[in-house]
Design a protein around this motif. Structure first.
Motif, short mmCIF file in Angstrom:
data_model
loop_
_atom_site.label_atom_id
_atom_site.label_comp_id
_atom_site.label_asym_id
_atom_site.label_seq_id
_atom_site.Cartn_x
_atom_site.Cartn_y
_atom_site.Cartn_z
N GLN A 261 3.94 -0.19 34.73
CA GLN A 261 4.12 0.71 33.30
C GLN A 261 3.63 2.07 33.63
OE1 GLN A 261 5.80 -0.90 30.85
NE2 GLN A 261 5.83 -2.80 31.92
N SER A 262 2.73 2.07 34.29
CA SER A 262 2.30 3.53 34.70
C SER A 262 3.31 4.46 35.41
CB SER A 262 0.64 3.57 35.29
OG SER A 262 0.47 4.82 35.75
N ARG A 263 3.97 3.50 36.31
CA ARG A 263 4.75 4.32 37.07
C ARG A 263 6.13 4.79 36.12
NH1 ARG A 263 5.81 7.82 41.04
NH2 ARG A 263 7.82 7.43 42.24
N ALA A 264 6.14 3.71 35.16
CA ALA A 264 7.41 4.17 34.30
C ALA A 264 7.00 5.39 33.58
CB ALA A 264 7.56 3.18 33.34
N ILE A 265 5.87 5.50 33.01
CA ILE A 265 5.60 6.82 32.29
C ILE A 265 5.74 8.19 33.38
CG2 ILE A 265 3.44 8.04 31.30
CD1 ILE A 265 2.66 5.36 30.29
N SER A 266 5.45 7.89 34.63
CA SER A 266 5.41 8.96 35.54
C SER A 266 6.72 9.42 35.66
CB SER A 266 4.91 8.56 36.81
OG SER A 266 3.48 8.49 36.77
N LEU A 267 7.80 8.30 35.86
CA LEU A 267 9.24 8.50 36.10
C LEU A 267 9.75 9.41 34.90
CD1 LEU A 267 10.13 5.47 38.11
CD2 LEU A 267 9.99 7.61 38.87
N SER A 268 9.44 8.81 33.78
CA SER A 268 9.90 9.53 32.31
C SER A 268 9.48 10.93 32.22
CB SER A 268 9.32 8.60 31.30
OG SER A 268 9.98 7.22 31.34
N ASP A 269 8.47 11.13 32.64
CA ASP A 269 7.87 12.45 32.71
C ASP A 269 8.63 13.45 33.64
OD1 ASP A 269 5.84 14.42 31.81
OD2 ASP A 269 5.27 14.45 33.94
N GLN A 270 9.07 12.83 34.90
CA GLN A 270 9.71 13.68 35.77
C GLN A 270 10.95 14.00 35.33
OE1 GLN A 270 9.34 11.78 39.61
NE2 GLN A 270 7.25 11.37 39.60
N MET A 271 11.76 12.72 34.62
CA MET A 271 13.14 13.02 34.18
C MET A 271 13.10 14.25 33.14
SD MET A 271 14.44 9.11 34.40
CE MET A 271 16.23 9.65 33.88
N MET A 272 12.11 13.97 32.19
CA MET A 272 12.00 14.87 31.12
C MET A 272 11.75 16.50 31.70
SD MET A 272 9.77 13.12 28.24
CE MET A 272 9.81 14.21 27.18
N GLY A 273 11.08 16.67 32.98
CA GLY A 273 10.92 17.80 33.57
C GLY A 273 12.17 18.36 33.92
N LEU A 274 13.11 17.54 34.50
CA LEU A 274 14.31 18.08 34.98
C LEU A 274 15.33 18.37 33.79
CD1 LEU A 274 14.87 15.02 37.61
CD2 LEU A 274 14.34 17.46 38.30
N ILE A 275 15.30 17.72 32.80
CA ILE A 275 16.03 18.03 31.61
C ILE A 275 15.72 19.44 30.96
CG2 ILE A 275 16.74 17.28 29.39
CD1 ILE A 275 16.60 14.67 30.22
N ASN A 276 14.46 19.60 30.90
CA ASN A 276 13.74 20.91 30.36
C ASN A 276 14.04 22.02 31.21
OD1 ASN A 276 13.00 19.50 28.17
ND2 ASN A 276 10.93 19.31 29.01
N GLY A 277 13.99 21.95 32.63
CA GLY A 277 14.38 22.80 33.57
C GLY A 277 15.85 23.23 33.71
N ILE A 278 16.90 22.53 33.07
CA ILE A 278 18.16 22.97 32.92
C ILE A 278 18.59 24.15 32.36
CG2 ILE A 278 20.57 22.23 32.54
CD1 ILE A 278 19.90 19.37 33.07
N ARG A 279 19.32 25.35 32.88
CA ARG A 279 19.36 26.34 32.05
C ARG A 279 21.09 26.24 31.66
NH1 ARG A 279 14.93 26.41 32.20
NH2 ARG A 279 13.14 28.10 32.99
#
Length: 279
Positions: A261-279
């Motif tokens: 479950q902790s890993r799921a939170i980390s992966l979700s955070d990484q994916m949100m970071g990728l989305i936020n980084g899209i220009r």
């Protein structure tokens, strides 16, 4: 993405409760008469999205219509397992062990406002002096053991010999002669209703009226003609029914689930970071 993080966070908090239950079992592996608890899980609230407006088009489907999205898993119940523990012989005359499931000694526990009746399977009993001529039968914590009339067992004189029958009758010999009582014993009918107390004791919940349950449904005092149903052994103690190897296995599984479950939170955070980084 926020949903996946919420689901994982909710489940982690519930897994922590399960690990607390397991840790408590491990801590009481050598507690006389302790009954292990087992946490079971259920699904928390779920949302259903009916993406198919025509139910007749779902003919032959084995799963419920629509899409169900849950919000994690939760602890449904911490169930007390009533299995009999191993009996060990001590040879001590004030040690007693129940040899059948669901029977408990009646104990009087002092409280801030009033004394309360509670119950225990810990049969390690002692004499506690009241004055120069009287002693009282108590638990290892000093709480009075009650007889079948819910009165403390007070002996006049100094006990020199104690005999406890298989049906819970106690006979004490002193310099003043013999005195006899029947130990207060109850049969637990609905153990999952009981509330765990400190000192290896359980008690009836205070809100029975709110629960709509009568005391007679939860437990039955074993007295009078029913004393033959009591089953105990003098000079012995019942060990806890905790299997240490099983508890350690359950703890490892719960820890692994927590890590997932902790890993799921980390992966979700990484994916949100990728989305936020899209220009």
């Amino acid at each position: 993405m926020n949903r996946s993080m919420i689901v994982a966070a909710n489940t982690m908090s519930q897994l922590q409760q399960k690990m607390d239950v397991i840790s408590n079992n491990i801590a009481n592996v050598q507690t006389n008469g302790y009954k292990r608890r087992e946490a079971s899980f259920t699904e928390l609230l779920a949302q259903q999205f009916n993406n198919q407006p025509h139910d007749e088009l779902e003919a032959g489907r084995n799963t419920p219509n629509g899409i169900r999205q849950g919000v994690g898993a939760g602890v449904a119940q911490s169930q007390m397992i009533m299995a009999q523990g191993n009996i060990i012989t001590t040879g001590r005359e004030l040690d007693v062990a129940f040899t059948t499931e669901g029977q408990y000694l009646t104990v009087l526990v002092p409280g801030e406002n009033a004394d309360a009746i509670q119950y225990t399977r810990d049969g390690s009993l002692y004499w506690s002096p009241l004055n120069d001529t009287q002693v009282m039968l108590v638990t290892s914590e000093g709480n009075p053991i009650l007889d079948e009339n819910e009165a403390p067992i007070v002996v006049n004189g100094t006990p020199t010999e104690v005999s406890i029958s298989p049906t819970g009758g106690i006979r004490v010999t002193t310099e003043w002669g013999q005195q006899a009582w029947n130990l207060g014993v109850i049969q637990l009918n609905r153990p999952q209703i009981m509330v765990q107390q400190g000192g290896n004791r359980i008690a009836v919940p205070d809100n029975l009226a709110e629960l709509g349950i009568e005391l007679e449904e939860i437990l039955t005092p074993i007295a009078g003609a029913f004393r033959e149903n009591v089953a105990m052994q003098q000079g012995a103690l019942e060990q806890s029914n905790v299997d240490l190897s099983m508890e350690m296995t359950d703890l490892i599984q719960a820890q692994r689930s927590y890590q997932f479950q902790s890993r799921a939170i980390s992966l979700s955070d990484q994916m949100m970071g990728l989305i936020n980084g899209i220009r």
